[in-house]
Design an enzyme around this catalytic site. Structure first.
Site, short mmCIF file in Angstrom:
data_model
loop_
_atom_site.label_atom_id
_atom_site.label_comp_id
_atom_site.label_asym_id
_atom_site.label_seq_id
_atom_site.Cartn_x
_atom_site.Cartn_y
_atom_site.Cartn_z
N GLU A 121 0.84 -1.19 0.00
CA GLU A 121 0.00 0.00 0.00
C GLU A 121 0.88 1.25 0.00
O GLU A 121 1.91 1.30 0.66
CB GLU A 121 -0.93 0.00 1.22
CG GLU A 121 -1.99 -1.09 1.13
CD GLU A 121 -2.97 -1.08 2.28
OE1 GLU A 121 -4.13 -1.47 2.06
OE2 GLU A 121 -2.58 -0.67 3.40
N CYS A 134 3.67 8.62 0.92
CA CYS A 134 4.23 7.69 1.90
C CYS A 134 4.49 6.36 1.19
O CYS A 134 3.55 5.70 0.73
CB CYS A 134 3.24 7.52 3.05
SG CYS A 134 3.82 6.44 4.36
N CYS A 141 6.51 -6.79 7.57
CA CYS A 141 7.53 -6.17 8.43
C CYS A 141 8.00 -7.19 9.46
O CYS A 141 7.23 -8.06 9.88
CB CYS A 141 6.94 -4.95 9.14
SG CYS A 141 8.16 -3.92 10.01
N CYS A 145 6.14 -4.02 16.00
CA CYS A 145 5.82 -2.93 16.93
C CYS A 145 4.36 -3.11 17.36
O CYS A 145 3.47 -3.26 16.51
CB CYS A 145 6.03 -1.58 16.27
SG CYS A 145 7.76 -1.28 15.82
N CYS A 148 1.35 -1.01 15.86
CA CYS A 148 1.34 -0.81 14.41
C CYS A 148 0.63 -1.96 13.70
O CYS A 148 0.96 -3.13 13.92
CB CYS A 148 2.78 -0.68 13.91
SG CYS A 148 2.90 -0.42 12.13
N CYS A 379 -1.19 6.88 9.79
CA CYS A 379 0.06 6.34 10.31
C CYS A 379 -0.20 5.09 11.16
O CYS A 379 -1.02 5.10 12.06
CB CYS A 379 0.75 7.41 11.15
SG CYS A 379 2.33 6.91 11.83
#
Length: 412
Positions: A121, A134, A141, A145, A148, A379
Site C-alpha cells: 500500500e 508515503c 515487516c 511494533c 502498528c 500512520c
C-alpha cells in the site's frame, strides 16, 4: 465520504506458474547499471551511454511506461528494447479516496524468481502548499511494533529499487504530475507545480533493513536530471537500525526520522522491540552523529500518543532530557486505531498539554492531524491485502474440494 475504486485489470493479472521467465526491468537501475544492461542486450557500448540517457529522460521526466512513446529513439531499437526489457507499471488493484482527500493505492507486483505476486500500500496526503507520498520498502515487516497494524503481518520480502520507485511513478501518473507523453515538445511539469512534492519512507516495512534498494531508489528520485526531488524533501523513517543511520546520512543525504514512541527502555522494548538490540542510549548517540545534522537539518522524532502508556508529563520531561543537544522536531501522532489493537489514543487535552510542555522547552512539537483514517491510510494502519486474498483463495479451494468429494460420494 470515502470512495473505493477497483482498478484491477484481469488482463494484467499474473498467470502461469510462479517463477516463469521475466524480462529485466530498467526502472530502478542506476545509470551505470542501465548502460551495462543495454550493452549486454547488444547495443554497442559507444551508444549505450547515450541511449541510457535518453531512456532515463523518458522514464523520469516524461513518465512513460511504453517504449513506443520514446519518439527520439528509432523504431527498430524501440522494438528491440520492448522485446528485451520492461518498463511497465505495477497493477493498481484498488484506489481508495478518503473524505479528506487522502488517497491509498493497493499495488500488485509480479513474481520475482520463484516467488508469488506481492502487494503493498502507498498513501498520498495532500496538504496546503505540498503533497506527501508515503512509500513502502517491504512487503510486511519484521519489527512487530505492538501499536502498528503493519507489524501484525509477517515479512514476505524486501521490495526492489524498481518496486520502491514505481510507487512514486504510479502516484505521479494518477495525480497528473507527468507531462503528456503524446506532446513531447510540451512543457515539463515545473518543480513548484507538482502534486507530489515530498516523499517519506514511512510505509510498510523498515527501510534500513532494505538499505541498498532504498538507497538506489532515493538517489534516482533525487537525481537532478530526472524526478529531481530535493533531498530536503525526502525523509527516511527508521525504528532504530543503528548501524545504518550514519550510512543513510553519508550515502543518501536525506532527512531522518526516528520512530521513538517511548522514553524508557523497558517500555520501548514493548512498543518497538528492536530497542532490545539497539537501546535508547545507542540510538540517540547515532542521532547525535548523523552527518550534516544542524538547526537547518533537524531529526524528526515520531511519538505516537497512547492513552495511559506514554503520555504523562513525566514522559514529556524525560523526552526533553533525552534529546538534549540534538537539533530536533518532535511529531506527536494521535494513535490511529485498527481492528484488534489493544491501545487507545490519548485524550486531546493530554496531547495538547504534552505538546505545550515540549514547545515551552524549545522544541517544535506539531500534533499530526490524522489523515485517511476512514480508509485505514493513517500512520500505523497500512497492511497489505495479500493475507486476506490468500485466505479467500484457500477458502475457495477448500469449498471446491468439499464439493468434489460430495459429488464423488453421491456417484458411489
Amino acid at each position: 465520504m470515502a470512495v473505493t475504486l477497483d482498478l484491477s485489470d484481469p488482463k494484467t493479472r499474473p498467470s502461469g506458474p510462479a517463477g516463469m521467465a521475466e524480462k529485466p526491468v530498467l526502472v530502478g537501475l542506476t545509470r551505470p547499471q542501465m548502460q551495462q544492461a543495454l550493452a549486454e542486450a547488444g547495443i554497442p557500448e559507444k551508444q549505450a551511454r547515450m541511449r541510457a540517457s535518453q531512456i532515463w529522460h523518458w522514464l523520469y521526466i516524461r513518465g512513460v511506461s511504453d517504449f513506443s512513446a520514446m519518439t527520439n529513439i528509432g523504431k527498430e531499437l524501440r522494438a528491440t528494447l520492448a522485446e528485451k526489457f520492461s518498463i511497465a507499471r505495477p497493477e493498481i488493484v484498488e484506489e481508495q479516496i478518503s473524505g479528506d482527500g487522502t488517497r491509498k493505492w493497493l499495488l500488485r507486483f509480479p513474481p520475482r524468481g520463484a516467488g508469488r505476486p506481492v502487494e503493498v500500500e502507498t498513501v498520498y496526503i495532500p496538504e496546503e502548499g505540498r503533497g506527501t507520498l508515503c512509500i513502502s520498502s517491504q512487503v510486511g515487516c519484521t519489527l512487530t511494533c505492538s501499536f502498528c497494524h503493519t507489524g501484525t503481518q509477517k515479512l514476505v520480502r524486501n521490495l526492489t529499487a524498481e518496486e520502491i520507485l514505481s510507487q512514486l511513478l504510479v502516484a505521479r501518473d494518477r495525480l497528473g504530475d507527468f507531462p503528456d507523453a503524446d506532446t513531447p515538445q510540451g512543457a515539463i511539469v515545473p518543480l513548484e507545480g507538482r502534486k507530489v512534492s515530498n516523499i517519506v519512507m514511512m510505509g510498510m516495512g523498515e527501510p534500513l533493513y532494505n538499505f541498498e534498494h532504498v538507497k538506489n531508489a532515493l538517489l534516482i528520485a533525487s537525481d537532478g536530471d530526472g524526478l529531481a526531488l530535493s533531498k530536503r524533501r525526502i525523509t527516511l523513517s527508521t525504528s532504530g537500525v543503528v548501524p545504518y543511520i550514519g550510512r543513510t546520512g553519508e550515502e543518501i543525504g536525506c532527512m531522518l526520522a526516528i520512530s521513538l514512541h517511548a522514553v524508557r527502555d523497558e517500555l520501548r522494548d514493548e512498543l518497538v522491540p528492536i530497542n532490545k538490540k539497539y537501546p535508547l542510549d545507542m540510538l540517540l548517540d547515532a542521532c547525535r552523529a548523523y552527518p550534516g545534522l544542524s538547526n537547518a537539518k533537524r531529526i524528526t522524532f515520531e511519538y505516537v500518543m497512547l492513552k495511559g502508556v506514554n503520555d504523562s508529563l513525566g514522559d514529556a520531561k524525560e523526552l526533553i532530557r533525552l534529546l538534549k543537544g540534538i537539533p530536533a522536531k518532535i511529531n506527536l501522532i494521535p494513535f490511529n486505531p485498527w481492528p484488534g489493537s489493544a491501545y487507545e489514543c490519548s485524550d486531546w487535552d493530554t496531547i495538547e498539554r504534552f505538546a505545550d510542555f515540549i514547545n515551552a522547552n524549545g522544541y517544535a512539537s506539531p500534533i499530526r492531524t490524522p489523515r485517511g483514517r476512514d480508509i485505514l491510510a493513517a500512520c500505523g494502519q497500512l497492511k497489505s491485502e495479500s493475507e486476506r486474498l490468500r485466505k479467500k483463495e484457500r477458502e475457495k479451494l477448500e469449498s471446491l474440494a468439499l464439493e468434489a468429494m460430495m459429488i464423488a460420494g453421491h456417484g458411489e
